[in-house]
Structure formats: structure tokens, C-alpha cells
Motif scaffolding. Structure first.
Motif, PDB file in Angstrom:
ATOM      1  N   SER A  62      12.681   5.396 -43.933  1.00 27.45           N
ATOM      2  CA  SER A  62      13.749   4.520 -43.807  1.00 27.45           C
ATOM      3  C   SER A  62      15.049   5.241 -44.032  1.00 27.45           C
ATOM      4  O   SER A  62      15.646   5.174 -42.801  1.00 27.45           O
ATOM      5  CB  SER A  62      13.273   3.302 -44.534  1.00 27.45           C
ATOM      6  N   LYS A  85      18.462  -1.263 -38.668  1.00 23.65           N
ATOM      7  CA  LYS A  85      17.981  -2.571 -38.311  1.00 23.65           C
ATOM      8  C   LYS A  85      16.222  -2.992 -38.247  1.00 23.65           C
ATOM      9  O   LYS A  85      15.178  -3.359 -38.796  1.00 23.65           O
ATOM     10  CB  LYS A  85      18.858  -3.722 -38.136  1.00 23.65           C
ATOM     11  N   ALA A  86      16.473  -2.741 -37.012  1.00 25.96           N
ATOM     12  CA  ALA A  86      14.922  -3.535 -35.760  1.00 25.96           C
ATOM     13  C   ALA A  86      13.670  -2.516 -36.566  1.00 25.96           C
ATOM     14  O   ALA A  86      12.428  -3.116 -37.244  1.00 25.96           O
ATOM     15  CB  ALA A  86      15.100  -3.200 -34.463  1.00 25.96           C
ATOM     16  N   THR A  88      13.407  -0.565 -39.348  1.00 25.44           N
ATOM     17  CA  THR A  88      12.850  -0.611 -40.848  1.00 25.44           C
ATOM     18  C   THR A  88      12.369  -2.010 -40.646  1.00 25.44           C
ATOM     19  O   THR A  88      11.380  -2.467 -41.904  1.00 25.44           O
ATOM     20  CB  THR A  88      14.148  -0.761 -41.182  1.00 25.44           C
ATOM     21  N   GLY A  89      13.190  -3.347 -40.639  1.00 27.72           N
ATOM     22  CA  GLY A  89      12.331  -4.807 -40.602  1.00 27.72           C
ATOM     23  C   GLY A  89      11.004  -4.531 -40.369  1.00 27.72           C
ATOM     24  O   GLY A  89       9.991  -4.822 -40.733  1.00 27.72           O
ATOM     25  N   PHE A  90      10.921  -4.105 -39.071  1.00 28.98           N
ATOM     26  CA  PHE A  90       9.656  -3.879 -38.633  1.00 28.98           C
ATOM     27  C   PHE A  90       8.271  -3.486 -39.231  1.00 28.98           C
ATOM     28  O   PHE A  90       7.402  -3.589 -39.350  1.00 28.98           O
ATOM     29  CB  PHE A  90       9.493  -3.641 -37.028  1.00 28.98           C
ATOM     30  N   ASN A  92       9.077  -2.590 -42.498  1.00 34.59           N
ATOM     31  CA  ASN A  92       8.235  -2.743 -43.603  1.00 34.59           C
ATOM     32  C   ASN A  92       7.543  -4.163 -44.067  1.00 34.59           C
ATOM     33  O   ASN A  92       7.040  -4.944 -45.018  1.00 34.59           O
ATOM     34  CB  ASN A  92       9.781  -2.936 -44.496  1.00 34.59           C
ATOM     35  N   ASN A  93       7.271  -4.995 -42.514  1.00 36.13           N
ATOM     36  CA  ASN A  93       6.910  -5.892 -42.765  1.00 36.13           C
ATOM     37  C   ASN A  93       5.125  -5.939 -42.162  1.00 36.13           C
ATOM     38  O   ASN A  93       4.589  -5.346 -41.517  1.00 36.13           O
ATOM     39  CB  ASN A  93       6.950  -6.959 -40.953  1.00 36.13           C
ATOM     40  N   PRO A  96       2.877  -7.961 -38.906  1.00 31.35           N
ATOM     41  CA  PRO A  96       4.118  -8.806 -38.266  1.00 31.35           C
ATOM     42  C   PRO A  96       3.165  -9.223 -37.147  1.00 31.35           C
ATOM     43  O   PRO A  96       2.377  -9.282 -36.823  1.00 31.35           O
ATOM     44  CB  PRO A  96       4.406  -6.889 -37.305  1.00 31.35           C
TER      45      PRO A  96
END
Ligand SMILES: Nc1ncnc2c1ncn2[C@@H]1O[C@H](COP(=O)(O)OP(=O)(O)OP(=O)(O)O)[C@@H](O)[C@H]1O
Length: 334
Positions: A62, A85-86, A88-90, A92-93, A96
């Protein structure tokens, strides 16, 4: 193939030792253990030397992405933020509900391919050359209309095969606006919320669509900002969203229009790329000289940047080809 040989070699040692030691139970136990151990070591050595779908080769960095976007991508503060954001969010999920689908839009040479490369470099150790990163260029890979049915089944098999091999696969579709609507439709099931399709889950995969659709409308917003004397960096995604929807949702030529990608909300983020100005071309030129192992020279880059064509004709603010072709041009000036 090489992994298979290494493992087979382990089993060969194991089996021959078992035969030789058939009448010696204690040493047989020892040799069996050694054979299994060898096979495991063989597998480990293979994974160490050759790219595999495991955390040694596929691991998201990241901070690396943030630093790369910040230092290497010029003039794209909106795209940079959305992508950071997109992704990293994905990544780290842990669970999903669908694959990540990004649609990058903008004028030529503004960094859409470049950003895909930065994302790949911060997920796959091998970057764009990873065997888990797949790039398609519409005009090169799907040129003949008459072959569309073949392309459809090949593309579906390709996606299925590769995601089966590595769930964390990345697919980049360049020139999306030139892609046949039927082809876009055929990849739709893989972008959806299904838990699995024929036993394969696509939820860890990443799809990136690149297109010039929207470039003109985005440029108009950037031009209005400039004319109003407003700072480019004040521009937010909200300012550009209407421009994006105008061109992507209402443009029958954009390709995406024909499909249910949009109707079914399968694209997670539409990312606008702004047209680049002289100052950004300067930054690209300096970075390019450094990348070529040359001492970055402001005068040389300035000369090259001034000789480029800028638009609109009256204001001459934006570089017609963005930062594209700069690498070749610099050779002429140095
Ligand atoms: N915003 C940028 N910041 C830094 N370098 C850039 C940027 N835009 C382009 N470049 C440089 O120019 C090269 C070409 O850009 P790139 O291929 O990413 O453009 P593109 O937006 O994908 O264009 P096209 O729509 O024509 O495919 C990149 O490899 C990179 O070296």
C-alpha cells in the motif's frame, strides 16, 4: 513443469528407497520421511525461484503504491486519490463481494496505462511481466468483427483458466471504447457479485478498463477551471463526475453504453484523467531523462516541451499527446 519434475524426483527417491529398504522397517520409516521432506523442499525451491500465486510473489504494498502515485504520476491528483483508495480498500478486504473493476478515462498520454503499471508493480513482484497480469488491446487482440464469436469464447476461457490458476489475477483492457459491445457483455458475469461460477470465484480479481471516452468533456472542465483562474488542484471528483457520465453513459460510441456493465453497477470506480499542461510535460521530461540514466537538464527538457503541440488553439494550455512520445523526443534533444 519444472515443479512437477522436482516433486517427481522427491517421489522417485521415496519409492526407490522404500523398495530397497522393504525388509528394514526402521530405516524405511526414516527414508520415507526423507522422501516426503525432499518433495516439500522441491516445491519450496520451485516457489522460491519461479513465480507462483503465493504471498512471496503476490503481495500488496500500500505504501509503495502511495509513494509511486505521489512521486511518479504527474498532474493527476484526482485519479491518484481515487486509485489509492479503491485499490487499498479492495486489497485489504479479506472477503470482497465482487472483483475490483476500475474504468480509467481521459485524453491520450495522460497516464492511464502508466497507472495500471504502478498498480501491477505494487501487487505483483514481477509487475507487468507477471504471469498473473493480462493485457488486452482491442484493436490488436480482437480486430475482426467476423471472429467475434471466437473471441468471446477464447476470452471467457482465458479469464476462467487464469483465475482458476491464480484468483488474484489482473486483467487490463486497453481501448475499451473500441471494443465490440458483445465482447464487453461476455465478460460481464466475471465482474458480478456471484460467489462462484462453475466452481470458480472471481472475487479476488482486478479488472481495469482504459479508454479515451470522456477525454473531451474532462478537458472542458479543466479548461473552465483554468479560464476562471481557479487552481487545478482544487478540482475534485464531483466536478468531473458529470463530464464522465455525459460521455460514458450517454455516448453510444463509447462501447460501454451498449452493455449492462453500467446498468448493473459493475464498475466500481470511474476514474478521470486530466489533460496535462506544459509544467507536467516538464516533470515527465525530467523523470524520463533520469530513467534513461542521464543527468536531468531543465534547458533540454524545456526546449523539447516548448516544441510540443498544445491545445485549444487559442489558449495552448494542454499537451496534445500528454506525456506520450516524450521518451523518443528527448533522444533528439540530448
Ligand atoms: N500523468 C503522468 N505522469 C507521469 N508520466 C506520465 C503521465 N502520463 C503519461 N506519462 C508517461 O507517458 C507514457 C505514456 O503514457 P500512457 O501510456 O500511460 O498514456 P495513456 O493515458 O494510457 O494514453 P492512451 O490513451 O493513448 O493509451 C507513460 O509510460 C509515462 O512514461
Amino acid at each position: 513443469m519444472r515443479a512437477t519434475y522436482t516433486i517427481l524426483f522427491g517421489y522417485y527417491v521415496l519409492i526407490s528407497s522404500v523398495l530397497v529398504n522393504a525388509f528394514e522397517p526402521i530405516s524405511t520409516t526414516f527414508v520415507v520421511g526423507a522422501g516426503v521432506g525432499l518433495a516439500a523442499v522441491g516445491q519450496k525451491m520451485y516457489n522460491y525461484l519461479y513465480e507462483s500465486c503465493d504471498s512471496k510473489w503476490v503481495a500488496f504494498n500500500s505504501t509503495g503504491l502511495e509513494v509511486a502515485l505521489d512521486r511518479k504520476l504527474f498532474g493527476q491528483h484526482v485519479a491518484s486519490r481515487v486509485i489509492q483508495k479503491a485499490v487499498t480498500g479492495f486489497m485489504n478486504n479479506k472477503n470482497p463481494k465482487k472483483p475490483l473493476v476500475l474504468s480509467l478515462h481521459g485524453w491520450t498520454g495522460t497516464g492511464k496505462n502508466f497507472v495500471s503499471q504502478l498498480i501491477a508493480e505494487n501487487i505483483y513482484k514481477e509487475g507487468m511481466t507477471s504471469s498473473f497480469v493480462h493485457q488486452f488491446v482491442s484493436t490488436a487482440h480482437f480486430p475482426h468483427l467476423s471472429q467475434i464469436e471466437n473471441y468471446k469464447s477464447q476470452l471467457q476461457q482465458w479469464i476462467k483458466g487464469n483465475v482458476t490458476n491464480c484468483p488474484r489475477s489482473m486483467f487490463i483492457f486497453d481501448e475499451m471504447d473500441k471494443m465490440h459491445p458483445g465482447l464487453i457483455d461476455c465478460i460481464k458475469p466475471y465482474l458480478d457479485y456471484y460467489e462462484n461460477l462453475d466452481g470458480v470465484s472471481y472475487r479476488q480479481a482486478i479488472f481495469i478498463f482504459l479508454s479515451n471516452a470522456g477525454g473531451e468533456h474532462i478537458t472542458q472542465v479543466a479548461l473552465d477551471f483554468w479560464k476562471a483562474g481557479r487552481d487545478r488542484e482544487e478540482m475534485k471528483l464531483q466536478h468531473l463526475e458529470p463530464a464522465l457520465s455525459l460521455s460514458v453513459f450517454n455516448n453510444k460510441q463509447s462501447g460501454l453504453w451498449h452493455t449492462s456493465l453500467i446498468d448493473k453497477n459493475l464498475v466500481d470506480f470511474f476514474v478521470p484523467f486530466l489533460p496535462l499542461e506544459y509544467r507536467h510535460v516538464m516533470l515527465c521530461g525530467m523523470a524520463e531523462m533520469a530513467a534513461k540514466g542521464l543527468e536531468p537538464d531543465q534547458d533540454v527538457v524545456d526546449q523539447m516541451a516548448r516544441d510540443l503541440v498544445y491545445f485549444p488553439k487559442s489558449e495552448k494550455i494542454f499537451s496534445g499527446k500528454g506525456c506520450k512520445t516524450i521518451g523518443g523526443k528527448l533522444d533528439y534533444y540530448t
